[in-house]
Motif scaffolding. Structure first.
Motif, mmCIF file in Angstrom:
data_model
loop_
_atom_site.group_PDB
_atom_site.id
_atom_site.type_symbol
_atom_site.label_atom_id
_atom_site.label_comp_id
_atom_site.label_asym_id
_atom_site.label_seq_id
_atom_site.Cartn_x
_atom_site.Cartn_y
_atom_site.Cartn_z
ATOM 1 N N VAL A 45 40.943 44.444 41.194
ATOM 2 C CA VAL A 45 40.875 43.151 41.858
ATOM 3 C C VAL A 45 41.429 43.356 43.264
ATOM 4 O O VAL A 45 42.559 43.857 43.432
ATOM 5 C CB VAL A 45 41.683 42.074 41.109
ATOM 6 C CG1 VAL A 45 41.568 40.729 41.835
ATOM 7 C CG2 VAL A 45 41.197 41.940 39.661
ATOM 8 N N ILE A 46 40.623 43.011 44.272
ATOM 9 C CA ILE A 46 41.040 43.193 45.667
ATOM 10 C C ILE A 46 40.883 41.856 46.401
ATOM 11 O O ILE A 46 40.407 40.868 45.837
ATOM 12 C CB ILE A 46 40.209 44.281 46.365
ATOM 13 C CG1 ILE A 46 38.734 43.870 46.449
ATOM 14 C CG2 ILE A 46 40.359 45.619 45.628
ATOM 15 C CD1 ILE A 46 37.879 44.812 47.279
ATOM 16 N N ALA A 47 41.284 41.823 47.664
ATOM 17 C CA ALA A 47 41.131 40.634 48.509
ATOM 18 C C ALA A 47 40.374 41.023 49.769
ATOM 19 O O ALA A 47 40.495 42.147 50.268
ATOM 20 C CB ALA A 47 42.496 40.047 48.868
ATOM 21 N N GLU B 101 27.431 28.783 55.001
ATOM 22 C CA GLU B 101 27.863 27.394 55.132
ATOM 23 C C GLU B 101 29.253 27.316 55.767
ATOM 24 O O GLU B 101 29.563 26.389 56.516
ATOM 25 C CB GLU B 101 27.876 26.719 53.757
ATOM 26 C CG GLU B 101 26.492 26.579 53.108
ATOM 27 C CD GLU B 101 26.141 27.776 52.238
ATOM 28 O OE1 GLU B 101 26.818 28.828 52.372
ATOM 29 O OE2 GLU B 101 25.192 27.678 51.444
ATOM 30 N N VAL B 102 30.124 28.274 55.431
ATOM 31 C CA VAL B 102 31.428 28.439 56.075
ATOM 32 C C VAL B 102 31.397 29.792 56.770
ATOM 33 O O VAL B 102 30.975 30.789 56.179
ATOM 34 C CB VAL B 102 32.569 28.393 55.033
ATOM 35 C CG1 VAL B 102 33.902 28.702 55.688
ATOM 36 C CG2 VAL B 102 32.621 27.021 54.366
ATOM 37 N N THR B 103 31.820 29.849 58.033
ATOM 38 C CA THR B 103 31.641 31.076 58.811
ATOM 39 C C THR B 103 32.780 32.076 58.655
ATOM 40 O O THR B 103 32.626 33.227 59.033
ATOM 41 C CB THR B 103 31.468 30.734 60.302
ATOM 42 O OG1 THR B 103 32.610 29.991 60.749
ATOM 43 C CG2 THR B 103 30.206 29.911 60.519
ATOM 44 N N ARG B 104 33.924 31.630 58.118
ATOM 45 C CA ARG B 104 35.009 32.567 57.851
ATOM 46 C C ARG B 104 35.818 32.075 56.663
ATOM 47 O O ARG B 104 36.129 30.885 56.566
ATOM 48 C CB ARG B 104 35.926 32.736 59.074
ATOM 49 C CG ARG B 104 36.994 33.807 58.847
ATOM 50 C CD ARG B 104 37.840 34.083 60.077
ATOM 51 N NE ARG B 104 38.779 35.173 59.815
ATOM 52 C CZ ARG B 104 39.679 35.599 60.686
ATOM 53 N NH1 ARG B 104 39.772 35.034 61.886
ATOM 54 N NH2 ARG B 104 40.504 36.598 60.374
ATOM 55 N N TRP B 105 36.141 33.007 55.771
ATOM 56 C CA TRP B 105 36.961 32.663 54.619
ATOM 57 C C TRP B 105 37.587 33.932 54.056
ATOM 58 O O TRP B 105 37.229 35.046 54.436
ATOM 59 C CB TRP B 105 36.137 31.951 53.542
ATOM 60 C CG TRP B 105 35.157 32.820 52.798
ATOM 61 C CD1 TRP B 105 35.361 33.469 51.628
ATOM 62 C CD2 TRP B 105 33.800 33.117 53.181
ATOM 63 N NE1 TRP B 105 34.236 34.163 51.243
ATOM 64 C CE2 TRP B 105 33.266 33.954 52.177
ATOM 65 C CE3 TRP B 105 32.993 32.754 54.264
ATOM 66 C CZ2 TRP B 105 31.953 34.439 52.232
ATOM 67 C CZ3 TRP B 105 31.693 33.236 54.319
ATOM 68 C CH2 TRP B 105 31.188 34.063 53.321
ATOM 69 N N THR B 106 38.520 33.763 53.139
ATOM 70 C CA THR B 106 39.087 34.879 52.386
ATOM 71 C C THR B 106 38.887 34.598 50.905
ATOM 72 O O THR B 106 38.772 33.437 50.487
ATOM 73 C CB THR B 106 40.590 35.066 52.672
ATOM 74 O OG1 THR B 106 41.307 33.897 52.246
ATOM 75 C CG2 THR B 106 40.833 35.306 54.160
ATOM 76 N N GLN B 107 38.861 35.661 50.115
ATOM 77 C CA GLN B 107 38.668 35.492 48.680
ATOM 78 C C GLN B 107 39.010 36.766 47.930
ATOM 79 O O GLN B 107 38.977 37.858 48.503
ATOM 80 C CB GLN B 107 37.211 35.119 48.368
ATOM 81 C CG GLN B 107 36.216 36.251 48.644
ATOM 82 C CD GLN B 107 34.841 35.948 48.088
ATOM 83 O OE1 GLN B 107 33.991 35.437 48.811
ATOM 84 N NE2 GLN B 107 34.633 36.246 46.816
ATOM 85 N N PRO B 108 39.308 36.658 46.614
ATOM 86 C CA PRO B 108 39.407 37.845 45.767
ATOM 87 C C PRO B 108 38.016 38.352 45.401
ATOM 88 O O PRO B 108 37.039 37.590 45.388
ATOM 89 C CB PRO B 108 40.147 37.339 44.521
ATOM 90 C CG PRO B 108 40.603 35.946 44.837
ATOM 91 C CD PRO B 108 39.694 35.436 45.900
ATOM 92 N N LEU B 109 37.920 39.635 45.091
ATOM 93 C CA LEU B 109 36.688 40.260 44.618
ATOM 94 C C LEU B 109 37.045 41.271 43.525
ATOM 95 O O LEU B 109 38.121 41.870 43.550
ATOM 96 C CB LEU B 109 35.968 40.995 45.749
ATOM 97 C CG LEU B 109 35.328 40.163 46.863
ATOM 98 C CD1 LEU B 109 34.999 41.060 48.053
ATOM 99 C CD2 LEU B 109 34.066 39.472 46.359
ATOM 100 N N ILE B 110 36.120 41.464 42.592
ATOM 101 C CA ILE B 110 36.245 42.550 41.626
ATOM 102 C C ILE B 110 35.478 43.754 42.158
ATOM 103 O O ILE B 110 34.327 43.631 42.587
ATOM 104 C CB ILE B 110 35.730 42.126 40.240
ATOM 105 C CG1 ILE B 110 36.832 41.358 39.505
ATOM 106 C CG2 ILE B 110 35.269 43.322 39.423
ATOM 107 C CD1 ILE B 110 36.518 41.022 38.078
ATOM 108 N N ALA B 111 36.117 44.924 42.150
ATOM 109 C CA ALA B 111 35.511 46.143 42.675
ATOM 110 C C ALA B 111 35.508 47.214 41.590
ATOM 111 O O ALA B 111 36.571 47.768 41.262
ATOM 112 C CB ALA B 111 36.290 46.639 43.898
ATOM 113 N N PRO B 112 34.371 47.520 40.988
ATOM 114 C CA PRO B 112 34.321 48.591 39.985
ATOM 115 C C PRO B 112 34.672 49.931 40.612
ATOM 116 O O PRO B 112 34.464 50.153 41.812
ATOM 117 C CB PRO B 112 32.870 48.564 39.491
ATOM 118 C CG PRO B 112 32.099 47.866 40.555
ATOM 119 C CD PRO B 112 33.048 46.898 41.211
ATOM 120 N N VAL B 113 35.187 50.845 39.794
ATOM 121 C CA VAL B 113 35.697 52.103 40.336
ATOM 122 C C VAL B 113 34.582 53.115 40.593
ATOM 123 O O VAL B 113 34.815 54.125 41.262
ATOM 124 C CB VAL B 113 36.761 52.718 39.409
ATOM 125 C CG1 VAL B 113 37.971 51.800 39.313
ATOM 126 C CG2 VAL B 113 36.185 53.013 38.023
#
Length: 481
Positions: A320-322, A331-343
């Motif tokens: 889990v990364i950010a 629709e929104v030009t900038r945001w932050t969020q978590p993401l799942i990143a497989p290895v």
């Protein structure tokens, strides 16, 4: 490459089309004067070259609007919408898997995945989008008219309205396909989306990010690495195509094409009846124990939490990364969020073989932590190989070596395709359809059964049968007519 088929040629072969035939005619038109292939290629390349997007990994502390909730440590959005990252404990006797814990995305709302279609010169065309998602390996991919969570299309993000959403929310819409389908069961907790195709007859406002394409034109690029996104593939898997008799595209492997046509038709028999297959699946679900419960994200065994990732202690599965995202076309030009990143890159493949002249696909009844009913129908092989590298032979995925080491002349489909880029970072699989002969017996075991393409097409009209990887391969199968 199969020869290009023009709209008049497709229509001449079609006769008087019903719904399934209309879709088949569209799939057989691999070029169109509405958006010629050369024009599409230039338009799509231009959107990729524009490079108006930037995705940067950040520490969790730099997330805006997200926080690790006091008490359970779950990663949640301040609005209470979108999704959260929580912990999950699973207990099962399925395939000797035992007990494990993991992070999982919890997004209970049902999203819309939808394609608007319209007839041009008697042939259905799909309104497709060049869409950026933060986790896409190539950033921009070919997407449906609409792919939006409920939080997005109801404006929780406070940004621009989702383009064309009114065609899917209007009570007077003309629905051609409407099916509730699951997403990745290993990473989502009971997540579903409504897969829809809506037909329009009037004028549709143009937009530079969208182009009209036949299904055949989409099929033309589906075999290219990371061009057609997962949401497009899952919608196309739900299309009730008719047998493409008289609309031959595959002249390279005519024997394969004939066995596939028989498999699609449903009129040439099958190793098992659909009733027998449903009984097998029901027995799988009933015979095994399967239970799960949510846990605090901060209390997971075998997972470590650092400033910028949550990772498995053995380097397996996913992180889990950010991310910080900038995208001026969203629709929104900038945001932050978590993401799942497989290895690592995964593999998802169907083993296929003709049985009495009818192509069958070897389907696996596979358990995944987040599915509704313990298991769904999955490809023959679906895994991240690194997860099994230190396990004994009997714990290795069956047929993994066969599909991974397949000879080029056995490959009927072979492409690297990414998973949903809105929640997963550079998550892709090598998708393959591998034709085999008598070296793989027709005798089933308790976890695998042979099914025809028609049987899969029948079941995908309903919820909770085919998982998302199997649906991606079913959509890919239709490119091999």
């Amino acid at each position: 490459m199969p020869p290009l088929v023009s709209l008049p040629e497709a229509l001449a072969a079609s006769g008087s089309p019903g719904l399934g035939r209309r879709f088949t005619v569209s799939a057989s038109a691999t070029d169109s004067p509405v958006t010629p292939n050369a024009e599409f290629d230039a338009w799509f390349a231009r959107h990729r070259r524009a490079n108006r997007f930037k995705v940067t990994r950040i520490p969790f502390s730099d997330l805006v609007g997200w926080r690790f909730r006091e008490g359970d440590g779950n990663l949640v959005h301040d609005s209470g919408g979108f999704f959260s990252v929580t912990g999950l404990e699973v207990n099962t006797d399925w395939q000797d898997r035992g007990t494990w814990t993991q992070p999982i995305l919890d997004q209970p709302e049902i999203g819309v995945l939808g394609i608007v279609v319209k007839e041009f010169d008697g042939v259905l065309h799909c309104l497709m989008q060049a869409k950026m998602e933060p986790g896409n390996p190539e950033t921009v991919q070919l997407s449906p008219t609409v792919q939006a969570t409920r939080s997005n299309y109801t404006g929780v993000h406070g940004g621009r309205r989702t383009a064309y959403i009114e065609y899917f929310t209007s009570p007077r819409r003309t629905l051609l396909v409407d099916s509730l389908q699951s997403e990745q069961g290993a990473w989502f907790l009971q997540k579903r989306n409504r897969n829809m195709i809506v037909e329009v007859t009037g004028d549709v406002p143009p937009h530079d990010n969208f182009r009209w394409l036949t299904i055949g034109q989409i099929h033309r690029v589906l075999g290219q690495d990371n061009v057609v996104n997962m949401d497009t593939r899952t919608i196309l898997s739900c299309v009730p195509f008719e047998t493409p008799d008289g609309l031959i595209r595959n002249e390279v492997n005519p024997e394969y094409r004939e066995s596939l046509a028989r498999s699609l038709s449903g009129r040439h028999g099958s190793l098992h009846s659909t009733g027998e297959l449903l009984a097998w699946l029901t027995d799988l679900k009933a015979r095994h124990s399967f239970s799960r419960r949510t846990l605090p994200l901060s209390k997971l065994d075998g997972w470590s939490h650092s400033d910028d990732e949550i990772a498995h202690d053995e380097g397996k599965h996913f992180k889990v990364i950010a991310a910080d995202v900038r995208a001026d076309t969203r629709e929104v030009t900038r945001w932050t969020q978590p993401l799942i990143a497989p290895v690592e890159r995964g593999i998802a493949a169907f083993v296929a073989r003709p049985i009495d002249g009818v192509l069958h696909l070897l389907v696996h009844g596979k358990v995944e932590s987040g599915t509704f009913d313990a298991c769904e129908l999955a490809p023959t092989v679906q895994c991240l190989p690194v997860n099994y590298q230190d396990l004994p032979a009997y714990r290795q995925p069956r047929y993994l070596d066969l599909v991974r080491d397949a000879a080029p002349d056995a490959l009927r489909f072979d492409a690297v395709l990414s998973e949903e880029g809105g929640r997963f970072h550079h998550a892709d699989n090598r998708y393959r359809i591998v034709e085999v002969g008598e070296e793989v017996p027709t005798q089933d075991d308790q976890d695998y059964h042979w099914m025809t393409a028609h049987q899969l097409m029948t079941l995908v009209q309903h919820s909770r049968y085919l998982n998302v990887q199997a649906r991606s391969l079913l959509a890919s199968l239709h490119t091999t007519w």
